[in-house]
Scaffold this active site. Structure first.
Site, mmCIF file in Angstrom:
data_model
loop_
_atom_site.group_PDB
_atom_site.id
_atom_site.type_symbol
_atom_site.label_atom_id
_atom_site.label_comp_id
_atom_site.label_asym_id
_atom_site.label_seq_id
_atom_site.Cartn_x
_atom_site.Cartn_y
_atom_site.Cartn_z
ATOM 1 N N ILE A 197 15.130 -23.993 -32.948
ATOM 2 C CA ILE A 197 16.218 -23.975 -33.934
ATOM 3 C C ILE A 197 16.918 -25.324 -34.014
ATOM 4 O O ILE A 197 17.660 -25.600 -34.944
ATOM 5 C CB ILE A 197 17.223 -22.860 -33.595
ATOM 6 C CG1 ILE A 197 18.136 -22.577 -34.795
ATOM 7 C CG2 ILE A 197 18.019 -23.193 -32.326
ATOM 8 C CD1 ILE A 197 18.859 -21.277 -34.744
ATOM 9 N N TYR A 199 18.995 -6.314 -23.798
ATOM 10 C CA TYR A 199 17.754 -7.074 -23.588
ATOM 11 C C TYR A 199 16.598 -6.125 -23.311
ATOM 12 O O TYR A 199 15.516 -6.263 -23.878
ATOM 13 C CB TYR A 199 17.951 -8.020 -22.413
ATOM 14 C CG TYR A 199 16.789 -8.903 -22.063
ATOM 15 C CD1 TYR A 199 16.079 -8.711 -20.874
ATOM 16 C CD2 TYR A 199 16.408 -9.963 -22.881
ATOM 17 C CE1 TYR A 199 15.028 -9.545 -20.524
ATOM 18 C CE2 TYR A 199 15.361 -10.802 -22.526
ATOM 19 C CZ TYR A 199 14.686 -10.591 -21.349
ATOM 20 O OH TYR A 199 13.638 -11.427 -20.996
ATOM 21 N N GLY A 232 10.608 -21.161 -30.054
ATOM 22 C CA GLY A 232 11.362 -21.294 -28.814
ATOM 23 C C GLY A 232 10.783 -22.361 -27.901
ATOM 24 O O GLY A 232 10.827 -22.268 -26.685
ATOM 25 N N ASP A 237 14.413 -21.662 -37.597
ATOM 26 C CA ASP A 237 15.260 -20.523 -37.211
ATOM 27 C C ASP A 237 14.406 -19.289 -37.418
ATOM 28 O O ASP A 237 14.049 -18.965 -38.556
ATOM 29 C CB ASP A 237 16.511 -20.479 -38.102
ATOM 30 C CG ASP A 237 17.377 -19.248 -37.840
ATOM 31 O OD1 ASP A 237 18.510 -19.208 -38.355
ATOM 32 O OD2 ASP A 237 16.907 -18.334 -37.126
HETATM 33 C C1 VAH Z 1 16.275 -12.876 -17.556
HETATM 34 N N1 VAH Z 1 14.720 -14.636 -16.881
HETATM 35 O O1 VAH Z 1 16.787 -13.000 -16.443
HETATM 36 C C2 VAH Z 1 14.868 -13.459 -17.750
HETATM 37 C C3 VAH Z 1 13.786 -12.461 -17.399
HETATM 38 C C4 VAH Z 1 12.987 -10.776 -15.720
HETATM 39 C C5 VAH Z 1 14.080 -11.741 -16.104
HETATM 40 O O2 VAH Z 1 13.545 -11.547 -18.409
HETATM 41 O O3 VAH Z 1 16.823 -12.320 -18.484
#
Ligand code: VAH
Length: 315
Positions: free
Chosen positions: A35, A141, A8, A52
């Site tokens: 990538i 996430y 990355g 990748d």
């Molecule tokens: C996001 N910049 O906004 C990232 C980070 C704490 C935020 O993980 O997803």
């Protein structure tokens, strides 16, 4: 001397971390990967390979070819993109992480990957969120980050792999813009203050989130990786932060330099709901006590530097 594989490398953190690692450990000791490639200094000023991270064999081959002893794994989709493409996020964020951990285990590499304040959820204590507390994130996430923290701890306990990580707040930088994050408003506001003298925020006033200037984040990564392992009680999830801010605070600081700056709102319900599920502020005591974490930039000092550097870029 460390020999580092960075994934990355063309991302928001990677673009600046590549430079810092090359300066700290020597250009020939840093293999930047991503990538795709571009015409940036990351590709032109040192070793660069297209990778990748979902391709385990390719990652192992590059690691063996360069005989790396450290893997810093940054390649991942951020919160807003992950919420829009949850299955892609799971496959990339978790598949890439497992591959990087396996290559590190097979080649006995020290390992770093970032977690995030996104690893917390709406039932986590919102003010001065403790280092060790409930983690029930409601975003893909956040699920990725909690699973990642646990997986990295597992590789440490099960295989003795030297895994380390930080729960980053929103990161602010004048070098590489972020992409697909919830905290990106805190970067965009500076760019548009210079470009247009105004900004329309997709995050509502009064929405507090932890933030940190990129130089402090880069120092935190290097300092954690260099820390005495005997002093680490935690491994893969140190809370680190420099400030807890909301949009009006940033605007007030910008107006000290651009008095005419105006801020208004067009709230994005998706990213607002993500932000609302995260802490208002986190407690970084463990990082300070176990490896001496300190942030140099507060909102005032960061704003001055951001606006100065963005003006220079524009000139
Ligand atoms: C996001 N910049 O906004 C990232 C980070 C704490 C935020 O993980 O997803």
């Amino acid at each position: 001397m460390k020999k580092i594989l960075l994934t990355g490398a063309l991302g928001q953190i990677g673009t600046e971390l590549t430079d810092k690692l090359r300066k700290t450990y020597g250009t020939d000791n840093v293999i930047a990967t991503d990538i795709r490639e571009n015409d940036s200094h990351v590709v032109k000023d040192g070793l660069f390979e297209i990778l990748d991270v979902t391709d385990a064999a390719a990652m192992a081959e590059i690691a063996q070819k360069h005989k790396v002893d450290t893997i810093i794994h940054l390649a991942a989709l951020l919160s807003a993109t992950a919420e829009a493409k949850p299955l892609l996020a799971w496959n990339l964020n978790m598949g890439g992480l497992v591959n990087a951990l396996e290559v590190s285990r097979e080649q006995n590499c020290q390992f770093f990957t970032p977690s995030s304040i996104g690893a917390f959820g709406p039932i986590t204590p919102k003010s001065l969120t403790p280092q060790d507390t409930i983690q029930r994130p409601t975003t893909m996430y956040g699920v990725n980050k909690v699973a990642g923290e646990l997986l990295c701890d597992y590789y440490y306990h099960k295989f003795g792999l030297d895994t380390r990580g930080l729960r980053f707040p929103g990161l602010i930088s004048y070098v590489a813009p972020p992409g697909g994050g919830t905290t990106d408003y805190a970067v965009e506001i500076y760019y548009e203050a210079i470009e247009k003298g105004s900004y329309t925020s997709y995050i509502d006033k009064g929405t507090y989130m932890d933030m940190m200037y990129m130089p402090d984040a880069l120092n935190a990564i290097v300092n954690l990786m260099e820390a005495d392992p005997a002093k680490l009680k935690h491994r893969n999830s140190f809370n680190v932060t420099a400030m807890s801010i909301e949009p009006e605070m940033v605007a007030a600081e910008i107006r000290k330099h651009i008095p005419s700056f105006t801020l208004d709102y067009n709230v994005d319900p998706v990213r607002q709901s993500i932000a609302d599920s995260w802490p208002d502020s986190i407690d970084a005591t463990a990082a300070k006590e176990e490896w001496g974490f300190e942030a140099e930039y507060d909102l005032e000092k960061m704003t001055k530097d951001m606006l100065t550097k963005l003006e220079e870029k524009k000139a």
